[in-house]
Motif scaffolding. Structure first.
Motif, PDB file in Angstrom:
ATOM      1  N   UNK A   1       0.833  -1.210   0.000  1.00 30.46           N
ATOM      2  CA  UNK A   1       0.000   0.000   0.000  1.00 30.46           C
ATOM      3  C   UNK A   1       0.865   1.257   0.000  1.00 30.46           C
ATOM      4  N   UNK A   2       2.007   1.159   0.663  1.00 32.25           N
ATOM      5  CA  UNK A   2       2.949   2.276   0.692  1.00 32.25           C
ATOM      6  C   UNK A   2       3.446   2.639  -0.697  1.00 32.25           C
ATOM      7  N   UNK A   3       3.783   1.617  -1.464  1.00 25.58           N
ATOM      8  CA  UNK A   3       4.301   1.840  -2.826  1.00 25.58           C
ATOM      9  C   UNK A   3       3.184   2.417  -3.715  1.00 25.58           C
ATOM     10  N   UNK A   4       1.979   1.894  -3.533  1.00 30.82           N
ATOM     11  CA  UNK A   4       0.854   2.398  -4.341  1.00 30.82           C
ATOM     12  C   UNK A   4       0.548   3.851  -3.970  1.00 30.82           C
ATOM     13  N   UNK A   5       0.546   4.148  -2.677  1.00 37.96           N
ATOM     14  CA  UNK A   5       0.222   5.537  -2.314  1.00 37.96           C
ATOM     15  C   UNK A   5       1.332   6.484  -2.755  1.00 37.96           C
TER      16      UNK A   5
ATOM     17  N   UNK B   1       3.052   6.197  -5.426  1.00 35.90           N
ATOM     18  CA  UNK B   1       2.796   6.401  -6.862  1.00 35.90           C
ATOM     19  C   UNK B   1       1.717   7.471  -7.069  1.00 35.90           C
ATOM     20  N   UNK B   2       0.656   7.389  -6.269  1.00 36.52           N
ATOM     21  CA  UNK B   2      -0.460   8.333  -6.438  1.00 36.52           C
ATOM     22  C   UNK B   2      -0.063   9.742  -5.972  1.00 36.52           C
ATOM     23  N   UNK B   3       0.797   9.793  -4.971  1.00 35.31           N
ATOM     24  CA  UNK B   3       1.241  11.117  -4.501  1.00 35.31           C
ATOM     25  C   UNK B   3       2.164  11.761  -5.549  1.00 35.31           C
ATOM     26  N   UNK B   4       3.064  10.950  -6.108  1.00 33.10           N
ATOM     27  CA  UNK B   4       3.997  11.468  -7.132  1.00 33.10           C
ATOM     28  C   UNK B   4       3.230  11.865  -8.391  1.00 33.10           C
ATOM     29  N   UNK B   5       2.234  11.051  -8.752  1.00 31.23           N
ATOM     30  CA  UNK B   5       1.486  11.293  -9.988  1.00 31.23           C
ATOM     31  C   UNK B   5      -0.010  11.155  -9.684  1.00 31.23           C
ATOM     32  N   UNK B   6      -0.678  12.237  -9.307  1.00 34.13           N
ATOM     33  CA  UNK B   6      -2.087  12.141  -8.900  1.00 34.13           C
ATOM     34  C   UNK B   6      -3.016  11.593  -9.992  1.00 34.13           C
TER      35      UNK B   6
END
Ligand code: PGA
Length: 243
Positions: free
Chosen positions: A17-21, A23-28
């Protein structure tokens, strides 16, 4: 290939979940490729928890799921459409128009597969793809075979997959025999691939897939040559693997 050892299922889910979040923070407006099955349930629960705390915003995200049973309507309790809503989509702010899955209730396999490849192309490909692994080495529903299938295609599920998935149905007879799945080229074109694996029952296939030769007889083995592939396994799944 990067392998991360997690303590247990909860730790694996949190790390994924950390890696996925991230990703979303870096690229919304990231495009996430998503998986179903028992393994990702904890990852989705962790993402929902962080979403509820206000730590992640999914409003710009697009999702494309790996696969769907052929012949199950979206409303069917065992459809992957239903699974994704019950475990994730219903609890976060992903825009419904940006949720994509192969259309399981459409039996026109040529059309469904072509349309789904076009969807993935139109969203610009996948930034981060979450994967599980079947005990026969399948990824999505790419089952062991004589060749890697490139694009979305319709597959006949193997006996071992039908048996593994029977736990979600009233009986084995109810498990659909076919599914639509994203192909290996699409999976390999994902810019980052994150696989999660938990439990002793995944131990042998992990050794075969990532420490043996690259072969369509073990579809996951192709990930050995993906430029940005991360495997997070818990201690039981990774026992005997030297990091
Ligand atoms: P599981 O399935 O997460 O239920 O073990 C994995 C898969 O079949 O890809």
């Amino acid at each position: 290939m990067k392998i991360i050892k997690a303590k247990d299922y909860k730790d694996m889910s949190r790390k994924a979940a950390n890696i996925i979040s991230a990703q979303v923070i870096i690229k919304p407006d990231a495009v996430l490729g998503l998986a179903t099955g028992g393994t990702p349930v904890g990852t989705y629960a962790q993402l929902v928890e962080w979403y509820n705390k206000g730590d992640i915003d999914f409003s710009g995200v697009t999702t494309v799921n790996l696969d769907e049973y052929r012949g199950l309507a979206r409303g069917h309790k065992q459809s992957y459409w239903h699974f994704m809503h019950a475990h994730f989509f219903d609890y976060v702010n992903i825009c419904p128009e940006r949720i994509f899955m192969p259309k399981g209730d459409d039996l026109d396999e040529v059309k469904v597969c072509k349309d789904y490849d076009r969807v993935i192309e139109n969203v610009g490909g996948i930034d981060l793809l979450l994967l599980g692994i079947g005990s026969d080495g399948h990824i999505g529903f790419n089952e062991p075979g004589g060749a890697f299938e490139p694009g979305t295609h319709c597959v006949n599920l193997t006996e071992s997959t039908i048996e593994a998935n029977a736990r979600f149905f009233e009986s084995k007879e109810e498990v659909p025999r076919q599914a639509y799945t994203m192909g290996i080229r699409t999976i390999m074109q994902a810019r980052k691939v994150l696989m999660i694996a938990s439990g002793e029952k995944k131990r042998d296939i992990i050794k075969k897939a990532f420490f043996g030769s690259v072969t369509p007889a073990v579809p996951a083995s192709i990930l050995q040559i993906h430029p940005d592939f991360i495997l997070i396994g818990d201690e039981e799944a990774l026992e005997g693997v030297d990091l």
